[in-house]
Design a protein around this motif. Structure first.
Motif, PDB file in Angstrom:
ATOM      1  N   ASP A  73       0.848  -1.185   0.000  1.00 30.20           N
ATOM      2  CA  ASP A  73       0.000   0.000   0.000  1.00 30.20           C
ATOM      3  C   ASP A  73       0.887   1.240   0.000  1.00 30.20           C
ATOM      4  N   LEU A  74       0.266   2.388  -0.151  1.00 31.25           N
ATOM      5  CA  LEU A  74       1.000   3.635  -0.297  1.00 31.25           C
ATOM      6  C   LEU A  74       1.924   3.914   0.887  1.00 31.25           C
ATOM      7  N   THR A  75       1.483   3.617   2.117  1.00 27.29           N
ATOM      8  CA  THR A  75       2.286   3.930   3.306  1.00 27.29           C
ATOM      9  C   THR A  75       3.569   3.121   3.369  1.00 27.29           C
ATOM     10  N   ARG A  76       3.612   1.973   2.671  1.00 27.01           N
ATOM     11  CA  ARG A  76       4.860   1.196   2.641  1.00 27.01           C
ATOM     12  C   ARG A  76       5.899   1.920   1.794  1.00 27.01           C
TER      13      ARG A  76
ATOM     14  N   VAL B 237       6.061  14.967   0.621  1.00 32.40           N
ATOM     15  CA  VAL B 237       7.043  15.412  -0.371  1.00 32.40           C
ATOM     16  C   VAL B 237       7.816  14.218  -0.934  1.00 32.40           C
ATOM     17  N   ASP B 238       8.267  13.318  -0.054  1.00 34.79           N
ATOM     18  CA  ASP B 238       9.036  12.154  -0.509  1.00 34.79           C
ATOM     19  C   ASP B 238       8.214  11.269  -1.441  1.00 34.79           C
TER      20      ASP B 238
ATOM     21  N   GLU C 139      -4.432  10.370  -3.449  1.00 39.17           N
ATOM     22  CA  GLU C 139      -3.125  10.001  -2.899  1.00 39.17           C
ATOM     23  C   GLU C 139      -2.637  11.022  -1.869  1.00 39.17           C
ATOM     24  N   LEU C 140      -2.909  12.303  -2.144  1.00 36.82           N
ATOM     25  CA  LEU C 140      -2.492  13.356  -1.207  1.00 36.82           C
ATOM     26  C   LEU C 140      -3.148  13.160   0.154  1.00 36.82           C
ATOM     27  N   ILE C 141      -4.430  12.835   0.146  1.00 35.82           N
ATOM     28  CA  ILE C 141      -5.153  12.623   1.410  1.00 35.82           C
ATOM     29  C   ILE C 141      -4.597  11.399   2.127  1.00 35.82           C
ATOM     30  N   THR C 142      -4.361  10.315   1.362  1.00 30.76           N
ATOM     31  CA  THR C 142      -3.877   9.068   1.967  1.00 30.76           C
ATOM     32  C   THR C 142      -2.498   9.252   2.609  1.00 30.76           C
ATOM     33  N   VAL C 143      -1.556   9.828   1.850  1.00 31.02           N
ATOM     34  CA  VAL C 143      -0.214  10.011   2.404  1.00 31.02           C
ATOM     35  C   VAL C 143      -0.228  11.096   3.471  1.00 31.02           C
ATOM     36  N   GLY C 144      -1.130  12.067   3.348  1.00 34.83           N
ATOM     37  CA  GLY C 144      -1.257  13.113   4.362  1.00 34.83           C
ATOM     38  C   GLY C 144      -1.707  12.554   5.698  1.00 34.83           C
ATOM     39  N   ILE C 145      -2.645  11.612   5.654  1.00 38.18           N
ATOM     40  CA  ILE C 145      -3.096  10.955   6.887  1.00 38.18           C
ATOM     41  C   ILE C 145      -1.941  10.176   7.503  1.00 38.18           C
TER      42      ILE C 145
ATOM     43  N   HIS D 246       0.353  12.614   9.147  1.00 42.28           N
ATOM     44  CA  HIS D 246      -0.288  13.129  10.372  1.00 42.28           C
ATOM     45  C   HIS D 246      -0.101  12.140  11.516  1.00 42.28           C
ATOM     46  N   HIS D 247      -0.249  10.853  11.207  1.00 42.22           N
ATOM     47  CA  HIS D 247      -0.047   9.817  12.230  1.00 42.22           C
ATOM     48  C   HIS D 247       1.397   9.840  12.727  1.00 42.22           C
ATOM     49  N   VAL D 248       2.357   9.992  11.793  1.00 41.12           N
ATOM     50  CA  VAL D 248       3.764  10.046  12.171  1.00 41.12           C
ATOM     51  C   VAL D 248       4.034  11.240  13.077  1.00 41.12           C
ATOM     52  N   LEU D 249       3.459  12.394  12.730  1.00 43.74           N
ATOM     53  CA  LEU D 249       3.660  13.596  13.532  1.00 43.74           C
ATOM     54  C   LEU D 249       3.110  13.434  14.946  1.00 43.74           C
ATOM     55  N   GLN D 250       1.926  12.809  15.048  1.00 40.81           N
ATOM     56  CA  GLN D 250       1.351  12.580  16.373  1.00 40.81           C
ATOM     57  C   GLN D 250       2.228  11.636  17.200  1.00 40.81           C
ATOM     58  N   THR D 251       2.674  10.558  16.567  1.00 38.35           N
ATOM     59  CA  THR D 251       3.531   9.598  17.265  1.00 38.35           C
ATOM     60  C   THR D 251       4.846  10.247  17.682  1.00 38.35           C
TER      61      THR D 251
END
Length: 530
Positions: A108-111, A117-118, A152-158, A161-166
């Motif tokens: 999936d995209l998150t992998r 940006v990356d 894709e922008l929404i998916t990678v943005g979410i 966002h999860h990374v920033l919270q963690t």
């Protein structure tokens, strides 16, 4: 490109099996860690987030269903998705550039990435190469299509966002430990161990070696002398490696040895990327929080001598000197890089030379130093006389074309790509060391040197290898060589750039020097070995 991508999807938005059947695919998987998620009922539950095996199976089933042939497997285990400095990811991109496969398939995209940006940088690069990116679990369309891009922008943005919270929660937890003077991760300094409560405790055996180092330096002994003494006494660092010059420098300036606890003094990285080492306004510094090993008098004498030496080094700084062959010289004995060094004797005479980095830092290599004036003069002479000699330009062009069609070119190309991958991993490791609180000028310097070397190699691939890997005319090569020949004569300042363009590497041994250029020097009047 739009037509190519559109052909992958049918009128109903599903993948077009006829277009996909028989294509060569590269499978990529990434797994970072075991994470905790809540089930639908809100109860805590530990689950594995798509391990490498799970991702591979899903990708294999996906490709089997569409008749896609997987010809390459790539995986990065224990790697974050917040940057692209991953070993196999870098190899995937290199494989795409070499047209080793037709498409890229991920779980999936998150992998692929958790950074907006990356991710889109990767997508744009693959699009430029004409390689579609498919997911085994979700639709990835054409990033030039507004709807597909927004999805894709929404998916990678979410994901980001999860990374920033963690990250925020993690940083808050670490800061809470730091405010108590507790160990925050990484490797403790030589002389200390960490107990179960994450407190610093003195390791007496190591502490005695630290005291010896301070005592010897305060008494006026040189780094080389101290390194030899530590080696003679069997002293090694926390990682089990011999104490080197860089290690000594960091030991002698580490305030923990006088009881000062510090955390996050400098901004080393941002999302695992080098952040420049600037002072951090949120640093935590607490005095008398760690059991001291060095007394104030010894510390003061050492600090005074280091400051005096720093002033004396200003006129010797590598920044004020250019080493033409920096990054090109390799030790034939241990495989390490040669670094440029300048010494000044009591009469003020300078001597500039290259030495193996392993010999200089850890005394683990015994190869001989080589005079910078001699080796630089030799290589420049060969460049002018054999590669950029107006009378031999045509022969040089023919040699480059022949080399481009030879196995030697493939070996040289593969060697550069392997070194780029190795440097990427090493830079990531050094960045992690710095981020773990090991505030080290020498480590920062090493990371910057590696970044420069990596950019140099990437420039070689971009500027030089297109000449010998893509079909080009003989006239084009002659024109390119003639232009560089004129630049060498008219612009002395461009010599380092030209050397990096035409010389791949130079292997230094005690009894010979092997110069590897972009063509076989034997065919234009000079042997590759001297």
């Amino acid at each position: 490109m739009n037509n190519i991508l559109n052909s992958f999807y049918g009128s109903q938005g599903g993948l077009n099996m006829e277009v996909l059947r028989g294509l060569r695919a590269a499978a990529y998987a990434r797994f970072s860690d075991t994470k905790k998620k809540k089930n639908e009922k809100g109860k805590g539950k530990d689950i594995n987030v798509a391990t490498i095996e799970v991702q591979y199976k899903k990708i294999a089933d996906f490709c089997l269903g569409y008749g896609i042939n997987i010809v390459a497997w790539f995986k990065d285990e224990g790697e974050t998705g917040t940057n692209l400095d991953r070993g196999d990811f870098a190899r995937l991109v290199e494989g795409a550039k070499m047209r080793q496969f037709d498409i890229v398939v991920i779980y999936d995209l998150t992998r692929g990435s958790r950074d907006v940006v990356d991710w889109f940088s990767f997508r744009k690069e693959m699009r430029t190469l004409g390689l579609p990116v498919l997911s085994a679990t979700e639709k990835l369309g054409d990033i030039t299509n507004p709807s597909d891009f927004l999805t894709e922008l929404i998916t990678v943005g979410i994901g980001q966002h999860h990374v920033l919270q963690t990250r925020l929660k993690t940083m808050n937890a670490i800061a809470a430990l730091a405010e108590q003077g507790r160990f925050c991760g990484g490797i403790p300094p030589l002389g200390y161990d960490i107990d179960v409560e994450k407190k610093y405790v003195v390791n007496e055996r190591e502490a005695e070696a630290v005291r010896d180092i301070f005592r010897l330096y305060a008494a006026g002994k040189s780094y080389s002398y101290i390194v030899d003494q530590m080696k003679k006494n069997g002293v090694v660092g926390k990682r089990g490696r011999p104490i080197g010059v860089n290690s000594l420098f960091e030991i002698l300036r580490n305030e923990r040895y006088i009881g000062v606890y510090s955390w996050n003094k400098k901004q080393m990285k941002f999302f695992r990327k080098w952040a420049g080492g600037k002072p951090n306004p949120n640093a935590i510094i607490i005095e008398n929080k760690i059991p001291r090993i060095i007394d104030d008098e010894t510390w003061g004498r050492v600090k005074k001598r280091m400051e005096e030496n720093k002033k004396n080094r200003l006129n010797k700084s590598r920044i004020n000197r250019e080493y033409l062959l920096s990054g090109l010289l390799k030790c034939a004995s241990c495989g390490g890089s040669f670094v440029g060094v300048t010494t000044i004797n009591k009469k003020g005479y300078e001597y500039k030379f290259y030495t193996c980095a392993n010999k200089r830092r850890t005394r683990t290599c015994s190869c001989k130093n080589i005079s910078a004036d001699e080796i630089e003069t030799l290589v420049v002479m060969l460049l002018k006389d054999k590669l950029l000699n107006g009378e031999l330009i045509e022969a040089t062009a023919d040699a480059i074309l022949n080399f481009g069609a030879s196995p030697g070119r493939e070996n040289a190309l593969e060697s550069i790509k392997k070194e780029i991958t190795s440097l990427t991993i090493k830079i990531g490791n050094l960045t992690r060391i710095l981020a773990d609180g090991f505030d080290s000028e020498s480590v920062r310097e090493a990371a910057l040197d590696m970044e420069k070397r990596k950019k140099l190699l990437e420039q070689q691939l971009q500027n030089t290898y297109p000449v010998i890997t893509k079909p080009v005319s003989r006239d084009f090569l002659i024109k390119e060589l003639s232009t560089d020949a004129r630049r060498v004569m008219d612009e002395p300042g461009c010599m380092k750039e030209i050397l990096n363009k035409y010389i791949l590497n130079i292997k230094i041994a005690d009894d010979k020097i092997e110069i590897n250029a972009i063509s076989d020097l034997n065919t234009i009047g000079c042997g590759g070995q001297i």
